[in-house]
Each structure stands twice: as C-alpha cells, then as structure tokens.
Design an enzyme around this catalytic site. Structure first.
Site, PDB file in Angstrom:
ATOM      1  CD  GLU A 166       6.661  -3.476  -2.877  1.00 59.88           C
ATOM      2  OE1 GLU A 166       6.178  -4.462  -2.295  1.00 59.88           O
ATOM      3  OE2 GLU A 166       6.099  -2.362  -2.872  1.00 59.88           O
ATOM      4  CG  ASP A 188       8.065   1.720  -6.766  1.00 62.87           C
ATOM      5  OD1 ASP A 188       8.723   1.254  -5.801  1.00 62.87           O
ATOM      6  OD2 ASP A 188       7.165   1.074  -7.331  1.00 62.87           O
TER       7      ASP A 188
END
Length: 435
Positions: free
Chosen positions: A163, A99
């Site tokens: 994350e 991400d």
C-alpha cells in the site's frame, strides 16, 4: 448491547499485544522504499496465519476460510472469510496493509523495529500505520472463529501488500481487483481500515506530481544584462501559474460538506539546479512540487490547465514580471528567449465517500455509540486504491484507530485504548448489519 456484541465481547488485550509484538518485530523487513527496500509481507502473513489457522477449514478447527494470494515471491495478500448463512450478504474489512514506511533508528527515541510499551502507548513503526490494524482485525476474525457465531452476513478480512508504494503495481489490492478476487465484496459495505483518530474519513485528495524546468542563459553575475536568469524566471512564472491555478480551481462548496481541512492546493516542494559558482547565473533550474486536489475537480482538467498556463507564458514571456532594471527573459540581439516546460509523474484522483450509503450509516452509529461522538473529516492526503475500488462499484468507507499525530512520523505509537474501541466499533457494525 446486542447479543452479537456480548458474544464478541471486548478485545483480548493480551492476545492482541502478543500478536502485535510479533508483527512489529518484522517491521524492519517490510519497509517499502524500492529499489533499496522491498518489503516481504509474507513475514507478517506468517504471524496472522499462526493466529487464524487453528480456527480454519485448513486444519478443520473452525469455519474460517483462508486464502493466501501471492503475485510475487514473499509478497502475499491474505483473504480470510467467516461464512454467513445468506448468499450474497457480505461486509468486509480491507486496507490493513502489511508494509510500512521507512524508519531510521538513529532518529528515534526507542527502537522502531520492536514493540515497546509505555502505559497505554504501543510504540514502534507500523503501530498506527498499519500493522496495528493488521493485528486488530486478526483478533476480530479469530474471535469469530472461536465463537462460531451464527451470522447472516459473510465477514471478510483482506490483509494487503504494497500500500505504501503505488508506483509498483500488480502486488496488492489492485492485483486482487484485477483478478476478480474481491468481486463478491460488492454485496455489502467495504470498510477500509487505514486512517486514524477513530472517526470516519469521508474524503481524500488526488495528487499530481509536477516538474517545471526553466531554461535561461548562463553568464557572469556581474554582467546580468547579458544573462537570462532561470531562477528569476522560475520564481515569476511559478507565481503566475499558482495565481491562475487558484482562480480556476477555487474552494469548492462540497469541501465544507465533507469537512476538508484545506481546498485544492498547488505548491513547490523542491528546487534544484546543476551547480556553479556564487558569481555565476546558471543556465537552467527545476522546481518540483505537487497539486493536492479535492475529489470535486478532475485531475485531467488540472493537468490540461497547467500545460495551458506554461504554453501561454512561453508565448508571452516578455510580458512576465521581472526582477529589477536589467532582469529580462529575452535577448533580441542574440535571438534567445527563456522558456519553461512542465512534466508530470503518475497522478491519482481523490475520493468522496457516499454519505447516503448503508456503510456510512452504520459506521457513524457505531462510532458515536463507542467513542461518544461522531465527526467525519476529510484530508487531501491520498488513498488512490480506494478511489479505484469506488469506481469498481464498491461501497467504500474509511476509518482507523491509530493516531494522526504519529502517522508516518518518528517515534510512532498508537494507544491500546483506541484499538479496544476500534474492536467495539467493528462488533457494532456487524451487529447493525445483522438487524
């Protein structure tokens, strides 16, 4: 150069850039800013699998064992193993998250959601943090699958989801730890590949988001003696709280050992009030900010102290410094006192890596060999997941090969030459741990 390093060779630049181009092409869809933007990390997983499945047991084309683990639809993690010959002997590369933080194309000099190349610069959102690392470690595992190199150690790569938003749990590495899927990684060093500048990052900070709410009395600004000004109360109370914080949590001697750029800090970052005319003293205001805490202090101790400061200021609010001859925080004739409260959002602790571990030793030697020097550093940025891993018993070391100058920034880019050196460092680590 050892035989292992010779066999692994240099990073295949064409293959790496081609893969990175495909992955950066998904960056628009893996922005992490809920509820508006929910990343679909499986878009990145697809490209990693396209590179690795031909060398996997899934297709019988090679030795790689591939495990796609999804706790939520479209939001998978990927665990890839290259089996070694000695049970329990292992090294792992973890932290390559799929991400990214958001990007506004109107603010960029180039399209953030496609890879563009300017000499050595590989440009686009995620090139430094952390899609560039996803592509880099994929190339390493692909090379191991191609060569079928005989190793004693099992090499594991863990590509993770979510994350960039620790407020949402049960999606990424926290879920993998909870389900026991990473337990086997305790058998050797775990290298968290999610920092920058090609040097070991040996310490990170904790974070305590705080909010101070101040209550006064609304009144006309031409009659300030009839008001309790929450803005003045906020300025003076915050000054007192900060002064006491720095007395109780001064620079720690271990911060020099770890090379922290700053000690622990407490500061405001936002100020808000309900609104009103310029000639009106408001009834309330809120100041928000954070504590960045080096890992040598306890997050709980700091939160307890901040509450203690607030309680004592409330009990003795008439003793707090004021602003001018009519500024006051108590109106005895109306039986009114100004007041403040403190609340906290989710806090996280920092981490100090083990400087005596085998993982730190091989990372430093590999970095010095490839880059020419080694200079570990620490920052009070947060990586809460690695603290959790260390607390679980993992030998966690952190490094990365993007650029700190473009980390989470507009016009993000990494350097191809840095990624090539990162690949060589990985090869050296594998070689050292085989000795």
């Amino acid at each position: 150069m050892t035989d292992i390093e010779q066999i692994l060779g240099d990073l295949n630049k064409d293959s790496f850039v081609s893969l990175l181009k495909n992955i950066i092409g998904e960056s628009k869809y893996v922005q992490n800013n809920p509820p508006e933007l929910i990343p679909e990390e499986d878009r990145v997983v697809t490209h990693v699998l396209n590179s690795l499945l031909p060398y996997s047991t899934t297709t019988r084309g090679g030795p790689l064992i591939v495990n796609h683990v999804s706790c939520f639809p479209k939001r998978g993690n990927l665990i890839v193993e290259y089996p070694g010959t000695e049970p329990g002997k292992i090294l792992s590369f973890v932290g390559m998250h799929m991400d990214v933080v958001t990007a506004n194309p109107n603010d960029w000099e180039f399209d953030p959601f496609s890879l563009s190349i300017d000499g050595e610069k590989l440009r686009g959102r995620g090139t430094t943090d952390c899609l560039g690392h996803v592509a880099l470690v994929t190339e390493l595992m692909k090379k191991l699958g191609e060569t079928k190199l005989k190793l004693k150690s099992t090499v594991v790569a863990v590509f993770i989801a979510n994350e960039e938003n620790s407020s949402i749990t049960g999606v990424g590495v926290d879920a993998l730890v909870k389900d026991g899927l990473l337990n086997k990684l305790k058998g050797g060093p775990l290298f968290w590949i999610d920092t920058a500048d090609k040097q070991p990052c040996i310490g990170t900070g904790g974070m305590i988001p705080w909010k101070l709410h101040f209550t006064g009395k609304l009144f006309h600004s031409g009659l300030p003696h009839k008001a309790i000004n929450p803005l003045e109360l906020g300025m003076e109370a915050l000054k007192e709280i900060q002064s006491r914080f720095y007395e109780d949590f001064p620079p720690h001697k271990e911060e020099q050992v770890y090379g922290f750029a700053t000690p622990s800090t407490m500061k405001p970052t936002q100020w808000s009030y309900p609104g009103g005319g310029i000639n009106q003293i408001p009834a309330e205001c809120t100041i928000s900010g954070d504590v960045r805490l080096t890992p040598f202090y306890s997050v709980k101790d700091v939160m307890d102290k901040l509450q203690e400061y607030v309680d004592e200021i409330n009990e003795n609010i008439e003793k707090l410094d004021t602003r001018g001859p009519v500024s006051k925080y108590v109106l005895p004739e109306e039986n009114l006192r100004g007041s403040l409260t403190v609340t906290f959002n989710e806090a996280s602790s920092g981490v100090a890596c083990d400087l005596k571990s085998r993982g730190f030793e091989v990372l430093c030697k590999a970095t010095e060999k490839v880059v020419g020097h080694v200079k570990p550093y620490s920052i009070t940025g947060t990586l809460p997941l690695i603290r959790e891993l260390k607390d679980e018993g993992f030998d966690v070391q952190t490094t990365g090969y993007g650029l700190m100058a473009t980390y989470h920034a507009k016009n993000e880019y990494c350097l191809l030459s840095d990624m090539c050196q990162g690949y060589q460092i990985f090869s050296s680590i594998i070689s050292q741990l085989e000795a």
